[in-house]
Design a protein around this motif. Structure first.
Motif, mmCIF file in Angstrom:
data_model
loop_
_atom_site.group_PDB
_atom_site.id
_atom_site.type_symbol
_atom_site.label_atom_id
_atom_site.label_comp_id
_atom_site.label_asym_id
_atom_site.label_seq_id
_atom_site.Cartn_x
_atom_site.Cartn_y
_atom_site.Cartn_z
ATOM 1 N N LYS A 92 1.278 -1.524 -0.103
ATOM 2 C CA LYS A 92 -0.116 0.153 -0.379
ATOM 3 C C LYS A 92 0.704 0.885 0.049
ATOM 4 C CE LYS A 92 -4.101 -2.084 2.575
ATOM 5 N NZ LYS A 92 -4.849 -2.013 3.270
ATOM 6 N N ARG A 93 2.059 1.256 0.904
ATOM 7 C CA ARG A 93 3.519 2.072 0.966
ATOM 8 C C ARG A 93 3.435 2.492 -0.647
ATOM 9 N NH1 ARG A 93 6.891 1.379 5.967
ATOM 10 N NH2 ARG A 93 7.677 3.869 4.911
ATOM 11 N N TYR A 94 3.989 1.498 -1.063
ATOM 12 C CA TYR A 94 4.821 1.463 -2.307
ATOM 13 C C TYR A 94 3.694 2.073 -3.496
ATOM 14 C CZ TYR A 94 9.217 -1.036 -1.571
ATOM 15 O OH TYR A 94 10.462 -1.421 -1.398
ATOM 16 N N ARG A 95 2.626 1.703 -3.382
ATOM 17 C CA ARG A 95 0.971 1.814 -4.825
ATOM 18 C C ARG A 95 1.038 3.543 -4.495
ATOM 19 N NH1 ARG A 95 -0.102 -2.949 -3.805
ATOM 20 N NH2 ARG A 95 -2.269 -2.635 -1.950
ATOM 21 N N HIS A 96 1.186 3.889 -2.755
ATOM 22 C CA HIS A 96 0.604 5.574 -2.703
ATOM 23 C C HIS A 96 2.154 6.454 -2.929
ATOM 24 C CE1 HIS A 96 0.090 8.958 -0.787
ATOM 25 N NE2 HIS A 96 0.563 8.997 -0.488
ATOM 26 N N LYS A 97 3.262 5.658 -3.084
ATOM 27 C CA LYS A 97 4.723 6.737 -3.594
ATOM 28 C C LYS A 97 4.707 6.376 -4.888
ATOM 29 C CE LYS A 97 6.014 8.291 0.353
ATOM 30 N NZ LYS A 97 6.248 9.973 1.201
ATOM 31 N N SER A 98 4.522 5.889 -5.315
ATOM 32 C CA SER A 98 5.184 5.795 -6.778
ATOM 33 C C SER A 98 4.122 5.874 -7.643
ATOM 34 C CB SER A 98 5.230 3.617 -6.958
ATOM 35 O OG SER A 98 4.200 3.115 -7.002
ATOM 36 N N CYS A 99 4.443 6.495 -9.083
ATOM 37 C CA CYS A 99 3.432 6.957 -10.393
ATOM 38 C C CYS A 99 3.277 5.849 -11.266
ATOM 39 C CB CYS A 99 3.962 7.973 -10.656
ATOM 40 S SG CYS A 99 5.509 8.037 -11.742
ATOM 41 N N GLU A 100 3.792 4.529 -10.628
ATOM 42 C CA GLU A 100 3.734 3.459 -11.979
ATOM 43 C C GLU A 100 4.345 2.142 -11.571
ATOM 44 O OE1 GLU A 100 3.271 3.667 -16.857
ATOM 45 O OE2 GLU A 100 5.251 3.985 -16.161
ATOM 46 N N ARG A 101 3.482 1.138 -11.382
ATOM 47 C CA ARG A 101 3.841 0.051 -10.748
ATOM 48 C C ARG A 101 3.329 -1.433 -12.130
ATOM 49 N NH1 ARG A 101 1.366 3.410 -8.015
ATOM 50 N NH2 ARG A 101 -0.583 2.673 -8.968
ATOM 51 N N TRP A 102 4.264 -1.929 -12.265
ATOM 52 C CA TRP A 102 3.794 -3.425 -12.989
ATOM 53 C C TRP A 102 4.371 -5.153 -12.254
ATOM 54 C CZ3 TRP A 102 7.068 -5.112 -17.010
ATOM 55 C CH2 TRP A 102 6.898 -6.231 -18.267
ATOM 56 N N THR A 103 3.943 -5.830 -12.023
ATOM 57 C CA THR A 103 3.960 -7.045 -12.048
ATOM 58 C C THR A 103 4.182 -7.983 -12.400
ATOM 59 O OG1 THR A 103 3.276 -6.119 -9.169
ATOM 60 C CG2 THR A 103 3.832 -8.200 -9.694
ATOM 61 N N LEU A 104 4.471 -8.645 -12.783
ATOM 62 C CA LEU A 104 4.738 -9.996 -13.623
ATOM 63 C C LEU A 104 4.727 -11.020 -12.567
ATOM 64 C CD1 LEU A 104 4.655 -10.152 -16.681
ATOM 65 C CD2 LEU A 104 6.194 -10.742 -16.934
ATOM 66 N N PHE A 105 3.751 -12.407 -13.050
ATOM 67 C CA PHE A 105 3.674 -13.635 -12.637
ATOM 68 C C PHE A 105 4.201 -14.412 -13.203
ATOM 69 C CE2 PHE A 105 1.195 -11.238 -9.514
ATOM 70 C CZ PHE A 105 0.133 -12.301 -8.635
ATOM 71 N N MET A 106 5.609 -15.425 -13.404
ATOM 72 C CA MET A 106 5.759 -16.536 -13.466
ATOM 73 C C MET A 106 5.853 -17.537 -13.206
ATOM 74 S SD MET A 106 9.546 -13.450 -14.849
ATOM 75 C CE MET A 106 10.112 -12.772 -13.459
ATOM 76 N N LYS A 107 6.258 -18.812 -13.950
ATOM 77 C CA LYS A 107 6.526 -19.625 -13.419
ATOM 78 C C LYS A 107 8.467 -20.131 -14.277
ATOM 79 C CE LYS A 107 2.439 -21.725 -13.451
ATOM 80 N NZ LYS A 107 0.574 -22.345 -14.266
#
Length: 235
Positions: free
Chosen positions: A83-98
């Motif tokens: 939640k803190r990372y989301r609040h402070k950053s202006c853009e986010r991207w997460t990739l789920f991988m096997k």
């Protein structure tokens, strides 16, 4: 194996947010170590475009290896740290991988377990390479690496790439995302610059430790540079 890997990129704007992000390279450890189902993680900064070794203070990465996807979902949906990372950053991207395959060691061991549930119809492939450079070969290494990576920009199958690492200049890693294996192989084995880099690696032995790992990305969440880089697998 049900182990999955996630990599999250954060972009920050403004001096105070960038300073906060830099501080979290130290202060995020306590919360991350308490995350249920998290086997290991790496907090990483990034380099400037073109595999320039100098830091890009606006982009940071969080690599996490989870017991299963449920543990990852719980973290991303409910963690106060996120939640803190989301609040402070202006853009986010997460990739789920096997994990498809991993060779070598990272901090003395290989943390990735080969997945037994890969999708034969999913052509996308992500690659993480990581190395600790011998200090005495530092200048030779960084004199050539940007040259060896130039063919990346000419490869139409490349979706995204970024130089990342735990310690600037000495502990470096690269993340790259490709449309298919053929595009990756074209860069790895048909690029003259990359072939020279491979020969130099063997001749000079400039790594104290190295790891090469391939993954199948199967879920993409968020935006990067204004869009989801892999909307075909987004959820």
């Amino acid at each position: 194996m049900s182990q999955i890997t996630t990599i999250t990129f954060f972009r920050y704007s403004g001096f105070s947010n960038k300073l906060w992000a830099f501080g979290m390279m130290q202060f995020a450890h306590k919360a991350l170590k308490k995350s249920l189902g998290l086997q290991t993680y790496k907090l990483m900064g990034s380099g400037k475009e073109g595999f320039n070794p100098f830091p890009d203070w606006s982009v940071y990465a969080l690599l996490q290896i989870w017991e299963d996807e449920a543990a990852a979902n719980t973290f991303f949906e409910h963690s106060n740290l996120m939640k803190r990372y989301r609040h402070k950053s202006c853009e986010r991207w997460t990739l789920f991988m096997k994990n498809i395959k991993a060779d070598g060691k990272w901090a003395g061991s290989n943390p990735f377990e080969k997945s037994t549930s890969l999708d034969g119809q999913n052509p996308y492939i992500a690659v993480i390479t990581r190395a600790t450079i011998k200090p005495k070969l530092f200048f030779k290494f960084w004199r050539y690496v940007p040259v060896s990576q130039q063919p990346l920009s000419r490869n139409k199958g490349l979706v995204y790439t970024k130089g990342i690492g735990e310690v600037p200049f000495l502990q470096m890693a690269t993340f790259s995302l490709w449309q298919n294996t053929e595009s990756l192989m074209s860069f790895a084995y048909k690029s003259k610059e990359h072939q020279v880099a491979i020969k130099k690696t063997r001749a000079l032995d400039w790594y104290k430790e190295e790891l090469f790992s391939r993954f199948q990305p199967y879920r993409s969440i968020g935006k990067w540079q204004g869009k989801n880089p892999l909307p075909m697998v987004s959820s």
